[in-house]
Scaffold this motif. Structure first.
Motif, PDB file in Angstrom:
ATOM      1  N   THR A  85      35.149  36.312  31.746  1.00 39.18           N
ATOM      2  CA  THR A  85      35.258  35.264  32.849  1.00 39.18           C
ATOM      3  C   THR A  85      34.066  34.506  32.932  1.00 39.18           C
ATOM      4  O   THR A  85      32.926  35.186  32.626  1.00 39.18           O
ATOM      5  CB  THR A  85      35.589  36.328  34.102  1.00 39.18           C
ATOM      6  OG1 THR A  85      36.732  37.135  33.904  1.00 39.18           O
ATOM      7  CG2 THR A  85      35.388  35.269  35.221  1.00 39.18           C
ATOM      8  N   VAL A 115      35.677  29.183  38.524  1.00 38.89           N
ATOM      9  CA  VAL A 115      35.949  30.365  37.693  1.00 38.89           C
ATOM     10  C   VAL A 115      37.208  29.898  36.523  1.00 38.89           C
ATOM     11  O   VAL A 115      38.359  29.423  36.893  1.00 38.89           O
ATOM     12  CB  VAL A 115      36.250  31.517  38.684  1.00 38.89           C
ATOM     13  CG1 VAL A 115      36.674  32.793  37.654  1.00 38.89           C
ATOM     14  CG2 VAL A 115      35.451  31.830  39.761  1.00 38.89           C
ATOM     15  N   THR A 119      38.717  31.843  32.849  1.00 34.13           N
ATOM     16  CA  THR A 119      38.955  33.161  31.894  1.00 34.13           C
ATOM     17  C   THR A 119      39.343  32.494  30.586  1.00 34.13           C
ATOM     18  O   THR A 119      40.297  31.569  30.476  1.00 34.13           O
ATOM     19  CB  THR A 119      40.127  34.038  32.635  1.00 34.13           C
ATOM     20  OG1 THR A 119      41.417  33.211  32.879  1.00 34.13           O
ATOM     21  CG2 THR A 119      39.789  34.277  33.985  1.00 34.13           C
ATOM     22  N   GLU A 127      31.342  38.859  31.052  1.00 28.54           N
ATOM     23  CA  GLU A 127      31.023  38.122  32.609  1.00 28.54           C
ATOM     24  C   GLU A 127      29.934  37.311  32.163  1.00 28.54           C
ATOM     25  O   GLU A 127      28.817  37.562  32.199  1.00 28.54           O
ATOM     26  CB  GLU A 127      30.608  39.288  33.561  1.00 28.54           C
ATOM     27  CG  GLU A 127      31.843  39.981  34.066  1.00 28.54           C
ATOM     28  CD  GLU A 127      32.802  39.336  34.945  1.00 28.54           C
ATOM     29  OE1 GLU A 127      32.247  38.089  35.614  1.00 28.54           O
ATOM     30  OE2 GLU A 127      34.025  39.520  35.091  1.00 28.54           O
TER      31      GLU A 127
END
Length: 365
Positions: free
Chosen positions: A200, A243, A245, A301
């Protein structure tokens, strides 16, 4: 096991291999290739701080590569070649046991492979005199090189006892060696890309749409100076957090597939010398650092904020990575030794006399 009978078998094998002029031609070609490699290495590594170490490691790796290419041909027909020539049966009816015949042929093939290492010794001495690393680096690398030559010789001799056709056993030896050298790399890459995890990424940037001037706005802490000054009268607001992914390969879960690779074992077992910046000075350390990097898990992350100060976190140096990760050379050598021992035992079972059943078309005498 009789030392006298074992010595006789080794002597017969070496005499048979070295009485041909082709053997000396092969050694001459090997030496010529090393002359070219050594000259090119001096030209390629001459700009480094410790060129001798890089040259030494290059010559050792080229020696291992050439042994990998040549040794299967010399050992892959040691037993079934004698069976086809009707010279194995006369030895089997003597006092020599099957284990002595098999072990003698293995030692002779090992000595034959070490002849190529002996040819490389003058070039290794040249690299050593040019500063080819510490005594520990030189000693360990040569010991591992000798061990790998023995493993390849054992695989070839064993397969020549397991398989009845010399051409097929030589080809199979090449396939097994290729599986260790190239197959481990292919398996590492394919399995590593297959085993993936979701990562992410959080990102926030400035909202430039509100600014319509001819100059660019000043960033936090930036002063309007220089030939292209920024405009500090405009306050830039931050946009929304974005965000995203994506999937990343997990090589840290499959790095052990490289443990049995002969070139990785040589690099991982050899002590590494670093420069003042923490980077390896030879190929041993560079390959070791690459393999150890594969053990490091990826960052799943990630956060990037253009509107806030980002702490500077320098990437670890290869010296730090090697210190934080685990060596695998002893595991790889153990796996190779188990493979060679298992194949030799199988060859002993197929070669021992008296035999109850022979493959169709097998010649006895």
């Amino acid at each position: 096991m009789s030392g006298q009978r074992l010595g006789t078998i080794i002597s017969l094998e070496l005499t048979q291999r070295t009485r041909s002029i082709a053997w000396y031609v092969l050694l001459g070609v090997f030496a010529l290739l090393l002359v070219i490699v050594t000259a090119l290495s001096f030209l390629a590594w001459g700009f480094t701080e410790q060129p001798g170490a890089a040259i030494y490691s290059t010559i050792v790796y080229i020696t291992l590569l050439l042994v990998v290419l040549v040794s299967p041909t010399l050992s892959g027909n040691a037993i079934n070649g004698d069976r086809d020539a009707a010279t194995l049966a006369p030895v089997q009816v003597t006092l020599a046991t099957t284990a002595e015949i098999l072990f003698g042929k293995f030692l002779a093939a090992w000595v034959t492979g070490l002849a190529f290492v002996a040819v490389s010794v003058p070039f290794l001495l040249i690299a050593t005199l040019a500063g080819g690393g510490s005594p520990a680096t030189i000693g360990v690398s040569l010991l591992v090189l000798v061990f790998e030559v023995g493993i390849i010789a054992a695989i070839g001799v064993a397969l020549s006892g397991i398989l009845s056709r010399p051409l097929f056993s030589v080809a199979t030896t090449y396939l097994v060696v290729a599986a260790l050298v190239i197959g481990t790399l292919i398996a590492f890459a394919l399995v590593g890309y297959t085993v993936r995890s979701e990562a992410t990424n959080h990102h926030r940037s400035y909202n430039y749409e509100q600014y319509t001037g001819d100059t660019y706005p000043c960033m936090p802490g930036e002063e309007p100076m220089g030939d292209y000054p920024c405009d500090d009268d405009v306050e830039i607001t931050c946009g929304e957090w974005q965000v995203s992914t994506y999937e990343v390969p997990r090589f840290d879960r499959v790095w052990w597939l490289l443990a049995a690779n002969p070139f990785v074992i040589l690099a991982d077992a050899t002590p590494t010398t670093f420069d003042r910046h923490g980077y390896p000075v030879d190929l041993f350390g560079q390959i070791k650092a690459g393999v150890r990097w594969a053990q490091m898990p990826p960052d799943l992350e990630q956060r990037w904020d253009d509107c806030g100060p980002m702490p500077y976190e320098p990437s670890p140096t290869p010296e730090e990575v090697i210190a934080q990760t685990a060596p695998s050379w002893f595991v790889g050598m153990g796996l190779q030794a188990l493979l060679a021992a298992g194949l030799l035992w199988w060859a002993w079972a197929r070669t021992r006399t008296p035999v109850g059943r022979l493959p169709k078309g097998t010649r006895i005498a």
